[in-house]
Design an enzyme around this catalytic site. Structure first.
Site, short mmCIF file in Angstrom:
data_model
loop_
_atom_site.label_atom_id
_atom_site.label_comp_id
_atom_site.label_asym_id
_atom_site.label_seq_id
_atom_site.Cartn_x
_atom_site.Cartn_y
_atom_site.Cartn_z
N ASP A 1 -1.07 31.13 -20.56
CA ASP A 1 0.07 31.02 -21.45
C ASP A 1 -0.30 31.52 -22.84
OD1 ASP A 1 2.83 29.62 -21.92
OD2 ASP A 1 1.55 28.90 -23.54
N GLU B 1 0.02 36.25 -19.86
CA GLU B 1 1.37 36.31 -20.41
C GLU B 1 1.36 37.22 -21.63
OE1 GLU B 1 4.64 32.99 -21.21
OE2 GLU B 1 3.13 33.02 -22.80
#
Length: 684
Positions: free
Chosen positions: A319, A390
């Site tokens: 993330d 990401e």
């Protein structure tokens, strides 16, 4: 009298006879004597002659074989020498001929085309689960790990032909940002279950041949994390775990260190009164950024990865991978102030706060960590492990997360180009979104595709229900790894949520007027399983954590699975995931063509296997003036076979198994319709 003259038959003692035979070894047992039961007497009293049958006699002639002298005569006989020579030569001639024939057959016979090596993440569909919204099993109105396990066991994912799940954050959290403000990276959020629940889920998935990818959040923690609370106290060990700055003085007033904005367009610095310093946060003030230049922080993160690797997790979604490092202000680096009127993440200092080389370097270090051999000893089912980075923004920025200085960074970079699909995105628009990524991606890197996620409005709302099947056909059949956000397989739409029902802090902070544009709750509503209360998501009597969408009675899994005609969103999705297992869709080459302003098409072709032509109408009108001449998609065959369509056809021209001449006949497609044609094997 006659009766008196008749004599009783003589009784024979068999045992005595046997004994007598043993006492008389000279008795010839090769002969059998047949005696009348009346002792050899006829009815009139006359004697019946004995009958003997010779069974065998000893032969006095024995075959002794040929003598040595006779054998030598045959051995030296010229005739038999020639026979032996002819047989010997003939045997080897035949053997060599057979060998040569076998070699010729092997060389000249059509060869099986090579299957390029593929890792599991290059072959599978990745299904993204937002745990709070998938399935509640304990009646608290919040989805949980047992709910995910339930649908692994009931075969739902098997029906979708899905073998890989990606779970959004399940760590213990302050739940300010739905699990992304983490207080303990080695524990499970109690609302979602326990560590035993996680272990049980992972084992069940592995037993079913499935893989599990977890969110890994290394950029920030919760403000309530032990590390941050100790850092606020200036505790020696944790003093530099986060990014702190004294700020600056302007006209006697204390101000933030610079004008950096966070991801949401708000100031990225917040003053902590206890430590009397500003801390940096790329996201919410409740999510302070870790200082990854601190080697102790790096070790902490590595230990977190090892903890979950030892449990058997198959991969990690990194993330906020772009934001792991910022320019080091402690070195006196000059910074640029952002505009006075901040807009959502459009500051002029992007080069200072994201996509720094240090982020690439630390990801490549984690890549080496997940490949360490000790993680192979426990369970070989989970190898090899993988990382997804990401990364948002320009394609050039995204593709750098594949390799840095010759080392692998991430195995996949999360590509959100197709999340930009909106109403009025015609064929040229679709081509631009696809080709802009593929044209810049090096051949050795594997692409990814997504049409929605937990931070983006749902496709069915962005483009309307009419285009759901066509877009699923696009994303599932393009070259690369597709990601399906839960509910996309049934065409779920944004939920209808009032401001008072808003949970997302971005929506709350925006107020009643602005929450519709900022809240992410609309795309996070509970999964719609059936037409029962709460859509089968929960048995809770009160409201669920977010309200269930009002269309759940018409749009749900059970209803679409039980339709049976292959026409629902879910049935089309099932057929597409099955079709993509064909070699040409697994690793075949890809080429595109824009047939009209509205119709986009592409071909997938693996050498030595049947190819496929996919034709999709993304426009608002019927298209019938298109044809495949020599100037369109490669050199197509005259006749092709329709093998699948988006199931929203009123005519049967493109029913499965129908053969058509696409060079002679104009195709007819209504808005949102798509067809897959199978191409015959090319002639050698």
């Amino acid at each position: 009298m006659a009766d008196n003259d008749h004599k009783e038959p003589e009784k024979v003692d068999l045992e005595k006879n046997e004994e007598s035979e043993e006492e008389n070894p000279d008795i010839d047992d090769s002969k059998v004597k047949f005696l009348n039961h009346d002792g050899g007497k006829a009815a009139d009293g006359s004697t019946i002659p004995e009958v003997r049958v010779d069974l065998a006699t000893d032969s006095k002639e024995e075959f002794r074989g040929m003598g040595k002298e006779e054998l030598e005569q045959y051995i030296n006989d010229p005739y038999w020498i020639r026979v032996r020579y002819v047989l010997f030569v003939g045997f080897w001639v035949i053997w060599v001929a057979m060998l040569v024939a076998a070699v010729i057959i092997i060389v000249l016979a059509p060869k099986c085309p090579p299957r390029p090596p593929q890792d599991w993440w290059e072959k599978e569909v990745i299904y993204q689960v937002y745990p709070k919204s998938f399935q509640d099993t304990d009646g608290n109105g919040v989805g949980d790990l047992q709910g995910i396990k339930k649908h692994v066991e009931d075969g739902y994912f098997a029906k979708l032909n899905v073998k890989t799940l990606w779970l959004n954050s399940i760590y213990r959290s302050g739940m300010v940002d739905s699990g992304f403000d983490i207080t303990d990276h080695k524990d499970i959020e109690p609302q979602l279950g326990t560590m035993d629940d996680f272990d049980s889920l992972l084992k069940t998935m592995h037993d079913e041949g499935m893989k599990l990818i977890m969110d890994f959040v290394p950029n920030h923690t919760s403000r309530n994390h032990t590390w941050f609370m100790e850092s606020c106290k200036n505790t020696t060990k944790y003093q530099n775990y986060y990014i702190w700055h004294d700020g600056k003085r302007m006209n006697g007033t204390r101000e933030r260190p610079n004008g950096w904005l966070n991801y949401y367009g708000d100031p990225a610095w917040t003053l902590d009164p206890k430590r009397d310093q500003y801390y940096y946060h790329q996201f919410l003030p409740q999510q302070p950024d870790l200082n990854l230049r601190n080697t102790d922080v790096q070790k902490e993160l590595e230990e977190i990865l090892r903890f979950w690797l030892e449990k058997g997790v198959d991969g990690f979604y990194i993330d906020s991978a772009q934001h792991l490092f910022e320019l080091d202000l402690s070195q006196g680096t000059a910074v640029v102030n952002t505009p006075a009127d901040p807009v959502p993440y459009q500051p002029v200092d992007l080069g200072s706060t994201r996509d720094l080389n240090e982020s690439l370097a630390i990801l490549s270090k984690w890549q080496e960590l997940i490949k360490e051999p000790q993680y192979a000893e426990k369970d070989t089912k989970v190898l090899p492990r993988m990382l997804i980075a990401e990364a948002y923004g320009p394609v050039e920025n995204i593709i750098q997360y594949y390799k840095y200085k010759g080392k692998t960074v991430a195995n996949l970079a999360y590509n959100v180009n197709l999340v930009n699909l909106q109403k009025n995105c015609n064929a040229k628009c679709v081509y631009g979104l696809v080709q802009s990524f593929m044209s810049k991606l090096p051949e050795e890197h594997w692409p990814t595709w997504a049409i929605g996620n937990h931070d983006s409005h749902r496709l069915a709302t962005r483009m309307s229900q009419k285009y759901v099947n066509a877009v699923n056909m696009l994303v599932l059949l393009l070259r690369g790894t597709p990601t399906t956000y839960y509910g996309e397989e049934i065409g779920m739409e944004n939920g209808q949520i009032l401001f008072d029902e808003t949970v997302d802090p971005l929506g709350k902070n925006a107020g009643q007027i602005g929450y519709m544009n900022r809240s992410r709750d609309f795309e996070r509503t509970p999964m719609q399983w059936n037409s029962k209360e709460n859509a089968g998501f929960s048995d809770v009597n009160k409201t669920t954590w977010l309200p269930v969408n009002k269309d759940y009675k018409l749009r749900n899994v059970k209803g679409q699975l039980s339709h049976g005609a292959g026409e629902t969103n879910l049935e089309v999705y099932q057929n597409l995931t099955k079709l993509r297992q064909e070699p040409s869709f697994q690793w075949g080459e890809q080429s595109y063509s824009i047939l009209t302003d509205s119709v986009f098409s592409f071909i997938r072709q693996a050498k030595g296997f049947p190819g496929y032509l996919v034709v999709l109408n993304f426009g608002p009108n019927v298209e019938s003036a298109m044809n495949f001449g020599a100037d369109t998609v490669n050199d197509l065959p005259d006749v092709v076979e329709a093998v699948m369509n988006t199931a929203n056809f009123k005519n049967t021209d493109y029913a499965n198994g129908t053969e058509i001449s696409i060079k002679e006949k104009h195709l007819y497609l209504e808005p949102g319709q798509g067809v897959v044609f199978k191409l015959p094997l090319p002639k050698a």
